[in-house]
Design a protein around this motif. Structure first.
Motif, PDB file in Angstrom:
ATOM      1  N   UNK A 180       0.715  -1.194   0.082  1.00 47.51           N
ATOM      2  CA  UNK A 180       0.038   0.208   0.150  1.00 47.51           C
ATOM      3  C   UNK A 180       0.961   1.043  -0.066  1.00 47.51           C
ATOM      4  N   UNK A 181       1.714   1.382   0.871  1.00 46.77           N
ATOM      5  CA  UNK A 181       2.736   2.447   0.932  1.00 46.77           C
ATOM      6  C   UNK A 181       3.730   2.614  -0.173  1.00 46.77           C
ATOM      7  N   UNK A 182       3.989   1.540  -0.934  1.00 52.16           N
ATOM      8  CA  UNK A 182       4.923   1.736  -2.042  1.00 52.16           C
ATOM      9  C   UNK A 182       3.994   2.350  -3.434  1.00 52.16           C
ATOM     10  N   UNK A 183       2.792   1.599  -3.318  1.00 50.29           N
ATOM     11  CA  UNK A 183       2.235   2.068  -4.605  1.00 50.29           C
ATOM     12  C   UNK A 183       1.537   3.617  -4.299  1.00 50.29           C
ATOM     13  N   UNK A 184       1.003   3.889  -3.238  1.00 47.96           N
ATOM     14  CA  UNK A 184       0.922   5.230  -2.790  1.00 47.96           C
ATOM     15  C   UNK A 184       2.058   6.218  -2.912  1.00 47.96           C
ATOM     16  N   UNK A 185       3.345   5.789  -2.534  1.00 51.40           N
ATOM     17  CA  UNK A 185       4.325   6.648  -2.665  1.00 51.40           C
ATOM     18  C   UNK A 185       4.805   7.049  -4.145  1.00 51.40           C
ATOM     19  N   UNK A 248       0.377   3.531  14.552  1.00 54.84           N
ATOM     20  CA  UNK A 248       1.199   5.005  14.173  1.00 54.84           C
ATOM     21  C   UNK A 248       2.305   4.591  13.598  1.00 54.84           C
ATOM     22  N   UNK A 249       3.036   3.574  13.845  1.00 50.84           N
ATOM     23  CA  UNK A 249       4.289   3.177  13.157  1.00 50.84           C
ATOM     24  C   UNK A 249       4.133   2.672  11.801  1.00 50.84           C
ATOM     25  N   UNK A 250       2.911   2.020  11.336  1.00 50.00           N
ATOM     26  CA  UNK A 250       2.936   1.292  10.251  1.00 50.00           C
ATOM     27  C   UNK A 250       1.682   1.443   9.415  1.00 50.00           C
ATOM     28  N   UNK A 251       0.420   1.220  10.026  1.00 53.52           N
ATOM     29  CA  UNK A 251      -0.678   0.969   9.477  1.00 53.52           C
ATOM     30  C   UNK A 251      -1.280   2.698   8.848  1.00 53.52           C
ATOM     31  N   UNK A 252      -1.281   3.489   9.848  1.00 53.89           N
ATOM     32  CA  UNK A 252      -1.750   4.938   9.220  1.00 53.89           C
ATOM     33  C   UNK A 252      -0.712   5.468   8.320  1.00 53.89           C
ATOM     34  N   UNK A 253       0.475   5.419   8.403  1.00 55.07           N
ATOM     35  CA  UNK A 253       1.328   6.133   7.312  1.00 55.07           C
ATOM     36  C   UNK A 253       1.047   5.215   5.804  1.00 55.07           C
ATOM     37  N   UNK A 254       0.872   4.143   6.108  1.00 47.03           N
ATOM     38  CA  UNK A 254       0.835   3.232   4.726  1.00 47.03           C
ATOM     39  C   UNK A 254      -0.681   3.533   4.084  1.00 47.03           C
ATOM     40  N   UNK A 255      -1.713   3.565   4.911  1.00 50.63           N
ATOM     41  CA  UNK A 255      -2.861   3.901   4.457  1.00 50.63           C
ATOM     42  C   UNK A 255      -3.233   5.405   3.823  1.00 50.63           C
ATOM     43  N   UNK A 256      -2.466   6.368   4.626  1.00 48.51           N
ATOM     44  CA  UNK A 256      -2.578   7.835   3.967  1.00 48.51           C
ATOM     45  C   UNK A 256      -1.657   7.730   2.807  1.00 48.51           C
ATOM     46  N   UNK A 257      -0.463   7.357   2.626  1.00 50.35           N
ATOM     47  CA  UNK A 257       0.079   7.369   1.449  1.00 50.35           C
ATOM     48  C   UNK A 257      -0.633   6.793   0.185  1.00 50.35           C
ATOM     49  N   UNK A 258      -1.399   5.713   0.548  1.00 48.93           N
ATOM     50  CA  UNK A 258      -2.068   5.092  -0.619  1.00 48.93           C
ATOM     51  C   UNK A 258      -3.404   5.654  -1.063  1.00 48.93           C
ATOM     52  N   UNK A 259      -4.028   6.436   0.057  1.00 44.84           N
ATOM     53  CA  UNK A 259      -5.066   7.010  -0.456  1.00 44.84           C
ATOM     54  C   UNK A 259      -4.545   8.444  -1.227  1.00 44.84           C
ATOM     55  N   UNK A 260      -3.464   9.234  -0.757  1.00 50.25           N
ATOM     56  CA  UNK A 260      -2.956  10.132  -1.502  1.00 50.25           C
ATOM     57  C   UNK A 260      -2.466   9.704  -2.941  1.00 50.25           C
ATOM     58  N   UNK A 277      -7.548   1.915  -7.164  1.00 50.87           N
ATOM     59  CA  UNK A 277      -6.742   1.041  -6.279  1.00 50.87           C
ATOM     60  C   UNK A 277      -5.749   0.262  -7.480  1.00 50.87           C
ATOM     61  N   UNK A 278      -6.281  -0.372  -8.231  1.00 50.61           N
ATOM     62  CA  UNK A 278      -5.622  -1.203  -9.228  1.00 50.61           C
ATOM     63  C   UNK A 278      -4.966  -0.415 -10.187  1.00 50.61           C
ATOM     64  N   UNK A 279      -5.536   1.001 -10.509  1.00 48.17           N
ATOM     65  CA  UNK A 279      -4.836   1.634 -11.520  1.00 48.17           C
ATOM     66  C   UNK A 279      -3.570   2.216 -11.146  1.00 48.17           C
ATOM     67  N   UNK A 280      -3.280   2.179  -9.694  1.00 47.29           N
ATOM     68  CA  UNK A 280      -2.040   2.498  -9.105  1.00 47.29           C
ATOM     69  C   UNK A 280      -0.671   1.856  -9.569  1.00 47.29           C
TER      70      UNK A 280
END
Length: 622
Positions: A180-185, A248-260, A277-280
């Motif tokens: 999630x984080x990698x795709x979002x980033x 706070x250390x993993x899930x929230x940052x990954x979700x925020x990055x993915x939504x962005x 999501x899949x188009x990312x």
């Protein structure tokens, strides 16, 4: 030692990531897709994309981070969490009509959870398998059959327990959140402007500008928050600290990055809103991503299934549901249980829902109302505990409750308008579960009143039996009774028909306490009532399963000895008869009688050796 503790904490945090955050962690599969679905008619422009993203971001920060992780997780009942646990905690500090109201709210929240648990596996697995359509539309006819096979397999393995597969949950979900984080980033790097959505002004401007449509959009935004209740419900398994660390250390940052990242993808390609999501993902990664997301959604589904097993056991122990078969699937973990009736009922319901709605977008209309209803109830109960249990001042609790409801109530209201679009389904399930639980509780109370009316006072009876004793037979008779005031009906019937009394008579009452676990030292109380009469009181928490053999073993430790082959267990089996007497409504009496007939026999529930049991029938007029 410190290194060992850190290692243990890391392991628990990883496990918590796998179980606790499965539901909320798979929300990116469908949330933004639904926010920009045709039924809302939102144009793809900067204001709308940033507005929706801002609402999602601040929903995660305010509801998950502040409300649940910072406030609600404090309300632990000896380390346990969950809506019924919270209800039991709130009722401990409140008496009178308010306690009844809190009890009703807790039951309603429990009912909503049953409604939610039918939708979660269906929408999660469907949204993952629908990724095949992004690879090629040729896969479309196979999406439904594949989803049904995956879901059927999930329910079929439940009876074997989840201990072995559970070890994979943490690593798989870690890979999932990493993806999630990698795709979002990748998406954010292509358009960093989406990070402006961190400013809550975008969300407020979106709501003010669109008004009615903005209000309806909240019904889709809330999909990002589904699973927040699981943080509290699973506290007993992992503890508050690992749950907070994982978020706070993993899930929230990954979700925020993915939504962005999804927002950036929609801005650069308007067609991507059909499944952002899949188009990312690049084309080569689509199939692995579909497989990974299917695993992640199965894990998310497993978490809610385990949650409903746990909730059902709590409801049985607290007297809100009739006895039913509960199997322990692990010798080491007391929380790992399997309830066949619930499992097969859920399997039928979930597959029926998939066939009925056929797509995750159609199911999104049904999703949310149960979740937000539970959120409102949690806010009220948690603030009641803060006021009465923690003795927080009213000037602090009142504005806190107002602030929570200002967020929760609009989200609930936005989902209420989706009733005709599918919201009726979880609502119907929730109301049905509430009616069953409240009817059983009220019916048992009425039954106890009727039995007490018929009961003979115990003290005078024992004195009479010792003075004018009938014929005595060798051995011990254990009479299971739900009340300590009167003579058990099974004892009276035995005297009436067999005209004998055993050398030693033990009156055993098994009670459920509104705490998760009872200390072993406080499990039983033994009282000698006369030369030949004894009373044994046994207490169990709502996360425990009563066991008569364990009670007998504890009695041995207190010098009350039992020879099993010389002991008979007498149970009263009531035949309930409807009458015109004042009590419950006729339809509820019928429902209560039906539930009583289908309840698991006390012999099986209390694990009494069946070859040592004598059941005595008794007719009771309701």
């Amino acid at each position: 030692m410190q290194a060992h503790n850190k290692q243990a904490l890391a392991g628990i945090t990883l496990a918590a990531m796998g179980v606790v955050y499965g539901d909320i962690g798979t929300s990116p599969l469908y949330t933004l897709k639904e926010c920009f679905s045709p039924h809302l008619g939102l144009a793809v422009n900067e204001a709308n994309v940033l507005g929706i993203l801002s609402l999602i971001v601040w929903g995660l920060l305010l509801i998950v981070s502040l409300k649940y992780l910072s406030f609600v997780l404090r309300a632990d009942n000896r380390g346990e969490g969950g809506i019924l646990t919270l209800m039991a905690l709130a009722r401990r500090y409140v008496v009178g009509p308010k306690a009844w109201l809190l009890g009703m709210l807790g039951l309603m929240g429990g009912g909503f959870f049953y409604g939610e648990v039918v939708i979660t596996p269906a929408i999660s697995v469907l949204s993952a398998v629908e990724g095949l359509e992004v690879i090629t539309p040729a896969f479309k006819p196979y999406v439904l059959p594949i989803a049904i096979v995956v879901l059927a397999g999930l329910f079929l393995i439940q009876k074997h327990g989840t201990a072995s597969v559970g070890k994979l949950f943490g690593p798989v979900m870690m890979l999932w959140f990493g993806s999630l984080a990698a795709l979002g980033l990748h998406g954010v790097i292509s358009n960093p402007a989406v990070l402006a959505a961190l400013n809550p002004a975008w969300g407020l401007q979106f709501l003010l500008h669109h008004q009615a449509v903005g209000f309806l959009a909240l019904g889709s935004v809330v999909l990002a928050l589904t699973g927040a209740e699981a943080l509290y419900a699973d506290m007993g398994h992992f503890g508050a600290k690992p749950i907070r660390l994982a978020w706070f250390c993993f899930v929230l940052p990954a979700l925020l990055l993915n939504y962005f990242g999804q927002g950036a993808e929609i801005l650069s390609n308007a067609d991507a809103r059909a499944n952002p999501f899949f188009h990312l993902a690049p084309q080569w990664a689509l199939l692995p991503l579909v497989i990974l997301s299917t695993f992640a959604t199965v894990i998310a589904s497993q978490a809610v299934i385990s949650g409903v097993f746990s909730l059902t056991r709590q409801a049985v122990q607290l007297g809100f549901l009739p006895r039913m078969e509960i199997t322990h699937t692990s010798d080491h973990e007391i929380g790992q249980i399997y309830i066949p009736l619930i499992n097969w009922g859920l399997l039928v319901a979930v597959i029926a829902v998939v066939v009925m709605f056929q797509s995750s977008s159609a199911l999104a209309g049904a999703y949310g109302i149960a979740v937000t209803g539970t959120m409102v109830i949690t806010s009220i109960l948690a603030c009641s505990v803060a006021l009465r249990g923690w003795h927080w001042p009213a000037w602090l609790v009142a504005p806190l409750l107002a602030a929570l409801l200002i967020i929760d109530v609009p989200l609930f209201a936005a989902n209420v308008v989706k009733i005709l679009a599918g919201g009726w389904l979880p609502l119907t399930i929730g109301v049905a579960a509430f009616m069953l639980m409240s009817t059983w509780k009220q019916g048992r109370k009425l039954l106890m009143e009727r039995l007490n009316e018929m009961a003979i006072p115990l003290e005078g009876f024992i004195e009479n039996m010792e003075t004018y004793s009938p014929d005595r037979v060798q051995g011990t008779a254990v009479f299971l009774t739900s009340t300590t005031n009167g003579v058990p009906h099974a004892l009276l019937h035995n005297l009436k028909h067999n005209k004998v009394l055993h050398e030693r008579v033990v009156l055993m009452t098994i009670r459920s306490e509104e705490v998760p676990y009872v200390e072993q030292a406080q499990r039983i109380q033994i009282e000698r009532l006369s030369n030949s009469f004894w009373r044994v009181l046994a207490a169990y928490g709502f996360k425990e399963t009563p066991n008569v053999q364990e009670i007998l073993d504890l009695c041995e430790q207190q010098d009350l000895h039992f020879e099993l082959m010389d002991t008979s267990f007498f149970l009263s089996r009531e035949t309930l008869i409807q009458t015109e007497r004042e009590g419950m409504a006729p339809w509820r009496e019928k429902l209560f009688v039906w539930m009583s007939k289908n309840a698991l026999r006390a012999t099986d529930f209390f694990q009494i050796p069946s070859n040592r049991v004598v059941e005595m029938g008794a007719q009771v007029e309701l």
